[in-house]
Write an enzyme that holds these catalytic residues in place. Structure first.
Site, short mmCIF file in Angstrom:
data_model
loop_
_atom_site.label_atom_id
_atom_site.label_comp_id
_atom_site.label_asym_id
_atom_site.label_seq_id
_atom_site.Cartn_x
_atom_site.Cartn_y
_atom_site.Cartn_z
N ASP A 1 0.83 -1.20 0.00
CA ASP A 1 0.00 0.00 0.00
C ASP A 1 0.87 1.26 0.00
OD1 ASP A 1 -2.40 1.37 0.02
OD2 ASP A 1 -2.47 1.47 2.21
N ASN B 1 -10.42 -2.35 -6.68
CA ASN B 1 -9.60 -1.46 -7.52
C ASN B 1 -10.18 -1.26 -8.92
OD1 ASN B 1 -6.46 -2.65 -6.10
ND2 ASN B 1 -7.78 -0.94 -5.50
#
Length: 321
Positions: free
Chosen positions: A2, A50
């Site tokens: 991340d 996503n």
């Protein structure tokens, strides 16, 4: 993994370039893990969520995945050196056919490596994994168990009892027909009755078998008992089936949440570490303290387990004496 986008924004570079630097960081971390003896590494490469991002970014991630997989196939020295096999965990049907073909080639290319495993979650969410495992378990439990031939089926028992009753009745009738007070019964009638009743076991076996099969299908078609469904059974339907428990989970970028990653696999002994650095910055100096602390904790737990077993063994011996 991340923080790639925030890293790119802070450096004023393209978002896709931030993801590219993130992949390079992954290669370094993998080598540290495998050198340290870690056998299974799982990375969260792409969430199903996503797909809600811009088409430009999603397409860029897919193209980068193709490029990096091609590099792995051409220069797979790191994977071969440590005997690493690649597994891609997630919803395959959401992946474009050309990229899926590259993924399958990479998995086949490393399938003979058996010393370590690299799990790439792509595209993945833990909720989806759990739902898939439950769905597949339900499918298994709606399939009937294999039928087995039962020599003492209900129809067979009924037939045997009926045959015995008829045989006894026929014997009594024959005895009465032979007595003087019976009034006499014709030989033809006696013969006709005998041929039909004295040997009921001589009825066609094919018909009996057919009746037995029909009865068996009605009475003996059974299904697995849902009361037997356990956490171990769900484990067997997870993407990570057959792999060791999750010992260490690391998230970068300063965000302190799991974000739908490995929720099922986390357990009471899983060490979860949140780091403030962005993923492209994650290197040896960030990772080494985490790894050393985890290894120290693991060693202490193993020592405590050995001491506990030793105390238990001594206690049992003292009771015996």
């Amino acid at each position: 993994m991340d923080g790639n986008r925030r890293f790119a924004k802070s450096r004023q570079i393209e978002t896709v370039e931030g993801h590219n630097l993130g992949f390079e960081a992954l290669a370094k971390i993998l080598e540290i893990c495998y050198k340290s003896g870690v056998k299974v590494v799982t990375v969260y490469a792409f969430s199903i969520e996503n797909f809600k991002r811009s088409k430009y970014e999603v397409d860029g991630l897919m193209n980068m995945a193709k490029i990096k997989l091609a590099q792995l196939l051409q220069h797979g020295d790191l994977l071969d050196r440590y005997g690493v096999s690649i597994r891609v965990l997630g919803q395959r049907e959401l992946i474009k056919p050309d990229l899926l073909a590259d993924i399958d080639r990479a998995m086949k290319r490393t399938s003979t490596n058996g010393d370590a495993i690299l799990n790439v979650c792509f595209p993945y969410t833990s909720h989806d994994e759990i739902a898939t495992a439950i769905r597949n378990t339900v499918i298994d439990y709606t399939k009937p168990l294999p039928t087995q031939h039962r020599p003492f089926s209900e129809s067979h028992i009924k037939h045997t009892i009926r045959a015995r009753h008829l045989s006894v009745a026929a014997t009594r009738i024959r005895e009465r027909s032979r007595s003087p007070s019976s009034g006499g019964t014709s030989d033809m009638e006696d013969s006709s009755f005998s041929s039909a009743t004295l040997h009921p076991e001589s009825l066609p076996e094919q018909n009996l078998a057919a009746d037995d099969d029909k009865m068996g299908k009605k009475l003996h078609t059974t299904y697995p008992d849902p009361e037997n469904i356990s956490s171990d059974m769900l484990n067997d339907h997870m993407y990570t089936a057959g792999l060791p428990p999750l010992d260490l989970l690391v998230r970068t970028s300063g965000v302190e949440r799991l974000s739908d990653f490995m929720l099922w696999q986390c357990h009471q002994s899983t060490k979860i570490v949140f780091l403030k650095c962005m993923w492209p910055e994650f290197d040896l100096w960030y990772f080494l303290p985490v790894l050393v602390e985890w290894q120290y904790k693991r060693k202490k737990e193993e020592e405590q387990e050995r001491e506990g077993r030793s105390l238990k063994s001594r206690s049992i011996k003292s009771k015996g004496t």
